[in-house]
Design a protein around this motif. Structure first.
Motif, short mmCIF file in Angstrom:
data_model
loop_
_atom_site.label_atom_id
_atom_site.label_comp_id
_atom_site.label_asym_id
_atom_site.label_seq_id
_atom_site.Cartn_x
_atom_site.Cartn_y
_atom_site.Cartn_z
N ILE A 14 44.25 63.14 -29.57
CA ILE A 14 44.40 64.54 -29.96
C ILE A 14 43.12 65.30 -29.63
CG2 ILE A 14 44.75 66.13 -31.90
CD1 ILE A 14 46.42 63.79 -33.18
N TYR A 15 41.97 64.70 -29.95
CA TYR A 15 40.69 65.33 -29.62
C TYR A 15 40.59 65.56 -28.12
CZ TYR A 15 35.80 66.47 -29.31
OH TYR A 15 34.63 67.13 -29.05
N SER A 16 40.94 64.56 -27.33
CA SER A 16 40.87 64.68 -25.87
C SER A 16 41.78 65.80 -25.35
CB SER A 16 41.26 63.36 -25.21
OG SER A 16 40.31 62.36 -25.51
N ASP A 17 42.96 65.92 -25.92
CA ASP A 17 43.94 66.91 -25.45
C ASP A 17 43.65 68.33 -25.93
OD1 ASP A 17 45.31 64.89 -24.16
OD2 ASP A 17 46.92 64.77 -25.66
N PHE A 18 43.12 68.50 -27.14
CA PHE A 18 43.03 69.83 -27.74
C PHE A 18 41.60 70.33 -28.01
CE2 PHE A 18 47.26 68.36 -28.77
CZ PHE A 18 48.04 69.48 -28.56
N CYS A 19 40.63 69.46 -28.13
CA CYS A 19 39.31 69.86 -28.61
C CYS A 19 38.19 69.68 -27.60
CB CYS A 19 38.95 69.06 -29.87
SG CYS A 19 40.25 68.94 -31.10
N MET A 20 38.32 68.68 -26.76
CA MET A 20 37.22 68.27 -25.90
C MET A 20 36.79 69.35 -24.91
SD MET A 20 36.56 64.79 -23.70
CE MET A 20 38.26 64.49 -23.49
N SER A 21 37.71 70.18 -24.44
CA SER A 21 37.34 71.18 -23.44
C SER A 21 36.30 72.16 -23.97
CB SER A 21 38.57 71.91 -22.92
OG SER A 21 39.22 72.60 -23.96
N CYS A 22 36.29 72.44 -25.25
CA CYS A 22 35.29 73.34 -25.84
C CYS A 22 34.15 72.58 -26.51
CB CYS A 22 35.94 74.26 -26.86
SG CYS A 22 37.15 75.40 -26.14
N HIS A 23 34.49 71.57 -27.29
CA HIS A 23 33.47 70.86 -28.08
C HIS A 23 32.84 69.69 -27.32
CE1 HIS A 23 34.20 73.23 -31.66
NE2 HIS A 23 35.50 73.11 -31.43
N LEU A 24 33.33 69.42 -26.11
CA LEU A 24 32.78 68.44 -25.17
C LEU A 24 33.03 66.99 -25.61
CD1 LEU A 24 29.47 70.27 -24.18
CD2 LEU A 24 31.77 70.51 -23.20
N PRO A 25 32.92 66.06 -24.65
CA PRO A 25 33.29 64.66 -24.92
C PRO A 25 32.56 64.00 -26.08
CG PRO A 25 33.08 65.00 -22.57
CD PRO A 25 32.61 66.27 -23.24
N LYS A 26 31.32 64.34 -26.30
CA LYS A 26 30.54 63.73 -27.38
C LYS A 26 30.40 64.65 -28.59
CE LYS A 26 29.47 60.00 -25.03
NZ LYS A 26 30.09 58.75 -25.28
N GLY A 27 31.21 65.72 -28.65
CA GLY A 27 31.22 66.62 -29.81
C GLY A 27 29.99 67.49 -29.94
N LYS A 28 29.23 67.67 -28.86
CA LYS A 28 27.98 68.44 -28.93
C LYS A 28 28.20 69.95 -28.88
CE LYS A 28 24.90 64.87 -27.84
NZ LYS A 28 24.17 64.44 -28.97
N GLY A 29 29.37 70.41 -28.43
CA GLY A 29 29.64 71.84 -28.35
C GLY A 29 28.74 72.52 -27.33
N VAL A 30 28.75 73.86 -27.36
CA VAL A 30 27.90 74.68 -26.49
C VAL A 30 27.17 75.65 -27.40
CG1 VAL A 30 27.86 76.33 -24.58
CG2 VAL A 30 29.54 74.46 -24.58
N LYS A 31 25.86 75.53 -27.45
CA LYS A 31 25.06 76.30 -28.41
C LYS A 31 25.42 77.79 -28.41
CE LYS A 31 20.54 76.44 -30.36
NZ LYS A 31 19.56 75.49 -30.73
N HIS A 32 25.68 78.32 -29.59
CA HIS A 32 26.02 79.71 -29.88
C HIS A 32 27.40 80.13 -29.34
CE1 HIS A 32 22.13 80.28 -31.67
NE2 HIS A 32 21.55 79.86 -30.56
N ILE A 33 28.14 79.20 -28.73
CA ILE A 33 29.49 79.52 -28.25
C ILE A 33 30.52 78.66 -28.97
CG2 ILE A 33 31.03 79.64 -26.26
CD1 ILE A 33 28.49 80.10 -24.54
N TYR A 34 30.43 77.34 -28.80
CA TYR A 34 31.33 76.40 -29.47
C TYR A 34 30.47 75.47 -30.33
CZ TYR A 34 34.36 78.01 -25.72
OH TYR A 34 35.07 78.79 -24.85
N PRO A 35 30.66 75.48 -31.63
CA PRO A 35 29.77 74.70 -32.50
C PRO A 35 29.89 73.20 -32.29
CG PRO A 35 31.59 75.64 -33.77
CD PRO A 35 31.69 76.20 -32.38
N PRO A 36 28.80 72.50 -32.54
CA PRO A 36 28.85 71.05 -32.44
C PRO A 36 29.69 70.46 -33.56
CG PRO A 36 26.77 71.70 -33.41
CD PRO A 36 27.48 72.96 -33.00
#
Length: 102
Positions: A4-26
């Motif tokens: 589910i994470y791979s299909d719905f979350c990973m594109s924004c929060h990234l493979p290791k859950g680090k997110g993108v600073k100030h855009i997508y939270p870790p």
């Protein structure tokens, strides 16, 4: 939860859950997830908009609802809560997710 994470979350929060600073939270080592369990579940279930602070950084983006069932939300929350340094204890259940209202 991983699928589910791979299909719905990973594109924004990234493979290791680090997110993108100030855009997508870790999600990795996230104080927000640890301290805001119900709000985190609600965000996945109904979407999230408005300002939140994660690990001292401000995020004010929109996360659309993912259209997941309560069982899928519980699965992905449990995956996130026990990955990448997170040890957020008690297992999220489908029943707990079902009690979260808009």
């Amino acid at each position: 939860g991983n699928d589910i994470y791979s299909d719905f979350c990973m594109s924004c929060h990234l493979p290791k859950g680090k997110g993108v600073k100030h855009i997508y939270p870790p999600l990795a080592d996230s104080d927000y997830l640890k301290n805001n369990r119900d709000a985190s579940i609600k965000g996945i279930k109904y979407g999230l908009k408005g300002e939140i602070i994660v690990n001292g950084d401000t995020y004010n983006n929109y996360m659309a609802p993912m259209g997941l069932g309560d069982d899928e939300i519980a699965d992905v929350m449990n995956y996130i809560n026990h990955s990448w340094g997170n040890k957020n204890g008690k297992i999220v259940t489908e029943k707990e997710v079902g009690k979260i209202k808009k």
